[in-house]
Write an enzyme that holds these catalytic residues in place. Structure first.
Site, short mmCIF file in Angstrom:
data_model
loop_
_atom_site.label_atom_id
_atom_site.label_comp_id
_atom_site.label_asym_id
_atom_site.label_seq_id
_atom_site.Cartn_x
_atom_site.Cartn_y
_atom_site.Cartn_z
N GLU A 1 16.89 -14.68 -3.32
CA GLU A 1 17.34 -13.90 -4.47
C GLU A 1 18.22 -12.75 -4.00
O GLU A 1 18.54 -11.85 -4.76
CB GLU A 1 16.16 -13.41 -5.31
CG GLU A 1 15.18 -12.51 -4.60
CD GLU A 1 14.05 -12.07 -5.52
OE1 GLU A 1 12.92 -12.50 -5.27
OE2 GLU A 1 14.29 -11.33 -6.48
N CYS B 1 11.41 -14.49 -6.76
CA CYS B 1 10.56 -14.83 -5.60
C CYS B 1 9.97 -16.23 -5.70
O CYS B 1 9.36 -16.72 -4.74
CB CYS B 1 9.43 -13.80 -5.46
SG CYS B 1 10.03 -12.11 -5.40
N HIS C 1 1.75 -14.66 -3.75
CA HIS C 1 2.99 -13.93 -3.49
C HIS C 1 2.61 -12.46 -3.31
O HIS C 1 1.87 -11.90 -4.12
CB HIS C 1 3.95 -14.10 -4.67
CG HIS C 1 5.08 -13.12 -4.62
ND1 HIS C 1 5.95 -13.04 -3.56
CD2 HIS C 1 5.45 -12.13 -5.49
CE1 HIS C 1 6.81 -12.07 -3.78
NE2 HIS C 1 6.54 -11.51 -4.93
N1 CAA Z 1 -4.74 7.15 -1.37
C1 CAA Z 1 -5.04 5.89 -1.76
N2 CAA Z 1 -4.43 5.27 -2.82
C2 CAA Z 1 -3.49 5.97 -3.48
C3 CAA Z 1 -3.14 7.29 -3.13
C4 CAA Z 1 -3.80 7.88 -2.02
N3 CAA Z 1 -3.51 9.10 -1.60
N4 CAA Z 1 -2.17 7.70 -3.98
C5 CAA Z 1 -1.93 6.68 -4.84
N5 CAA Z 1 -2.72 5.63 -4.55
C6 CAA Z 1 -2.77 4.32 -5.19
C7 CAA Z 1 -2.66 4.32 -6.69
O1 CAA Z 1 -3.91 4.59 -7.31
C8 CAA Z 1 -2.15 2.91 -6.96
O2 CAA Z 1 -3.21 2.00 -6.82
P1 CAA Z 1 -3.68 1.10 -8.10
O3 CAA Z 1 -2.46 0.36 -8.56
O4 CAA Z 1 -4.70 0.20 -7.51
O5 CAA Z 1 -4.18 2.07 -9.10
C9 CAA Z 1 -1.25 2.66 -5.76
O6 CAA Z 1 -1.60 3.63 -4.76
C10 CAA Z 1 0.22 2.83 -6.07
O7 CAA Z 1 0.40 4.06 -6.71
P2 CAA Z 1 1.36 4.17 -7.99
O8 CAA Z 1 1.05 3.08 -8.95
O9 CAA Z 1 1.33 5.58 -8.45
O10 CAA Z 1 2.75 3.85 -7.25
P3 CAA Z 1 4.21 3.89 -7.81
O11 CAA Z 1 4.21 3.99 -9.29
O12 CAA Z 1 4.97 4.90 -7.03
O13 CAA Z 1 4.78 2.46 -7.38
C11 CAA Z 1 4.94 0.11 -7.76
C12 CAA Z 1 4.04 1.27 -7.34
C13 CAA Z 1 5.15 0.15 -9.27
C14 CAA Z 1 4.29 -1.21 -7.36
C15 CAA Z 1 6.32 0.25 -7.05
O14 CAA Z 1 6.15 0.17 -5.67
C16 CAA Z 1 7.33 -0.79 -7.50
O15 CAA Z 1 8.01 -0.64 -8.51
N6 CAA Z 1 7.48 -1.87 -6.69
C17 CAA Z 1 8.46 -2.92 -6.95
C18 CAA Z 1 7.98 -3.88 -8.02
C19 CAA Z 1 6.81 -4.73 -7.56
O16 CAA Z 1 6.56 -4.89 -6.37
N7 CAA Z 1 6.12 -5.35 -8.51
C20 CAA Z 1 5.02 -6.24 -8.20
C21 CAA Z 1 4.87 -7.36 -9.23
S1 CAA Z 1 6.45 -8.18 -9.45
C22 CAA Z 1 6.59 -9.29 -8.13
O17 CAA Z 1 5.63 -9.59 -7.47
C23 CAA Z 1 7.97 -9.83 -7.79
C24 CAA Z 1 8.53 -9.06 -6.64
O18 CAA Z 1 8.35 -9.48 -5.47
C25 CAA Z 1 9.25 -7.83 -6.90
#
Ligand code: CAA
Length: 392
Positions: free
Chosen positions: A81, A113, A235
């Site tokens: 992709e 993916c 995945h």
């Molecule tokens: N210690 C331990 N854990 C902590 C922490 C700390 N100090 N601070 C935060 N966390 C945890 C949070 O609680 C959260 O865990 P949970 O989801 O289990 O509650 C985790 O760390 C992540 O924190 P946030 O949700 O606040 O993180 P974020 O909003 O900054 O970003 C994300 C997370 C949305 C996945 C981001 O990385 C993102 O947009 N990623 C790209 C999209 C993605 O990967 N999507 C996955 C599904 S889509 C897919 O699979 C296709 C693909 O390949 C893209």
């Protein structure tokens, strides 16, 4: 009796550099455990200026051709992709670089993916029609998100090449699958953008819904029960996503998702992805290689595989490792390709992100930066020119 079809060989490649996520946490001013524990990622592969999806793909595929030769390979299916061209397939470059015959069908496939899993199924169809043929399936991607976005912590890069054949030496592809497509705008990349647009929370929800729906379709078609699998490969955009997905599946079946159960079902599948980061189409198969490299003998025991491609398409299928498969693994080489990456600071990563190939037809010779068997040596006349190591 139908002939068993599946993965005859599987090989992994990743990029030249590794950035520890402590570096990104330092830049972002967040607790590193958000990445190490919250996302389940320790580092991410960063590619060198002379690497791309083609050099990684050829590096993976070359290992397969070195072991099995090219006889019977008449098709290369390249899933990605992060394609380098809107028209010409990356498979054509790989066909040339690894010396496949001219009598080859070379194609690129895309559905986020999910592309790699779709290529595997299409390859099985080709082999079913003519069991003398072998199909080279490659999944190769470089996951890059906007700077200072949430997705940046989940970046990575890798390629997995698989030889699909009759009477495979690694694993048989089982016939029952569960499918799911839904028109969701969770992650996409319009042609004019180099990074995707992503709604992170929506994407996690869409992924979990896809697990449930694909599983229901799989069950309805007579698939195995949750308790029948020796492992679960998901995945992995980040390894914690596998935990979320498996929790959803277990809860759907009324099984408590204890930490011990999640660890037992998932841990060996996450070791490589935790270090590499997201490799999009390759990620599921990186997880499978990690499982094979870190498990006791799985011969005869099915492994569930869940592919999710945003947008979205998902497939639940399974593979069954065959007797003697462990003699054909590349465990030492796989571990070395990850361990030998050159560590870089956040500042070095930013400098690499600021580098871009010419967009206007300007020619550019690229300095040697990587040490793999293939490299992008120049851009000339709007074309990427690749070289083997001996032409450096
Ligand atoms: N210690 C331990 N854990 C902590 C922490 C700390 N100090 N601070 C935060 N966390 C945890 C949070 O609680 C959260 O865990 P949970 O989801 O289990 O509650 C985790 O760390 C992540 O924190 P946030 O949700 O606040 O993180 P974020 O909003 O900054 O970003 C994300 C997370 C949305 C996945 C981001 O990385 C993102 O947009 N990623 C790209 C999209 C993605 O990967 N999507 C996955 C599904 S889509 C897919 O699979 C296709 C693909 O390949 C893209």
């Amino acid at each position: 009796m139908t002939v068993p079809i599946g993965i005859h060989d599987i090989a992994l490649a990743t990029g030249h550099y590794a950035m520890d996520l402590a570096e990104l946490a330092r830049h972002n001013g967040v607790d590193v455990n958000k990445y190490y524990i919250g996302l389940g990622q320790t580092s991410q592969t960063v590619t060198a200026t002379d690497e791309d999806i083609v050099t990684m793909a050829a590096t993976a595929a070359r290992q397969i051709v070195a072991r099995h030769g090219v006889d019977g390979i008449r098709t290369v299916l390249f899933a990605t992709e992060t394609g380098i061209d809107q028209s010409k397939s990356a498979a054509v470059y790989v066909q040339d670089l690894i010396g496949l015959p001219a009598a080859t069908r070379s194609v690129e496939l895309k559905q986020a993916c999910y592309g790699g899993a779709s290529a595997l199924q299409l390859a099985a169809g080709i082999v079913a029609r003519d069991p003398e043929q072998r199909v080279l399936v490659i999944a190769s991607d470089i996951a890059t998100y906007d700077l200072d976005s949430g997705g940046e912590a989940t970046q990575g890069a890798a390629a997995v090449a698989m030889l699909v054949s009759a009477d495979p030496e690694i694993a048989v592809l089982d016939e029952t699958v569960g499918l799911y497509t839904a028109n969701v705008q969770d992650f996409w990349r319009p042609n004019y953008r180099s990074t995707p647009l992503v709604d992170g929370k929506l994407s996690i929800g869409a992924y979990l819904e896809a697990v449930e729906q694909a599983w229901k379709d799989y069950e309805a078609r007579g698939g195995s029960g949750v308790g029948d699998f020796a492992g679960f490969c998901y995945h992995q955009p980040f390894t914690k996503m596998a935990h979320k997905a498996h929790t959803r599946l277990l809860e759907l079946k009324g099984i408590e998702a204890t930490a011990a159960r999640l660890h037992a079902d998932l841990a060996p599948t996450t070791i490589y992805n935790r270090a590499i980061g997201n490799s999009y189409t390759a990620s599921l198969f990186v997880g499978f290689v990690s499982l094979l490299d870190h498990s006791d003998d799985l011969a005869g025991r099915s492994v569930a595989m869940f592919s999710y491609g945003s947008g979205c398409v998902a497939e639940l299928f399974s593979v069954t490792p065959v007797s003697g498969y462990r003699e054909h693994l590349r465990t030492a080489g796989n571990r070395a390709s990850i361990a030998d990456r050159e560590p870089i600071s956040y500042e070095r990563y930013r400098a690499l992100r600021d580098f871009a190939l010419p967009q206007d037809g300007t020619d550019l010779a690229l300095a040697v930066a990587s040490r793999g068997p293939f490299r992008l040596s120049s851009v000339s006349g709007h074309s990427r020119i690749y070289g083997a190591a001996h032409t450096r």
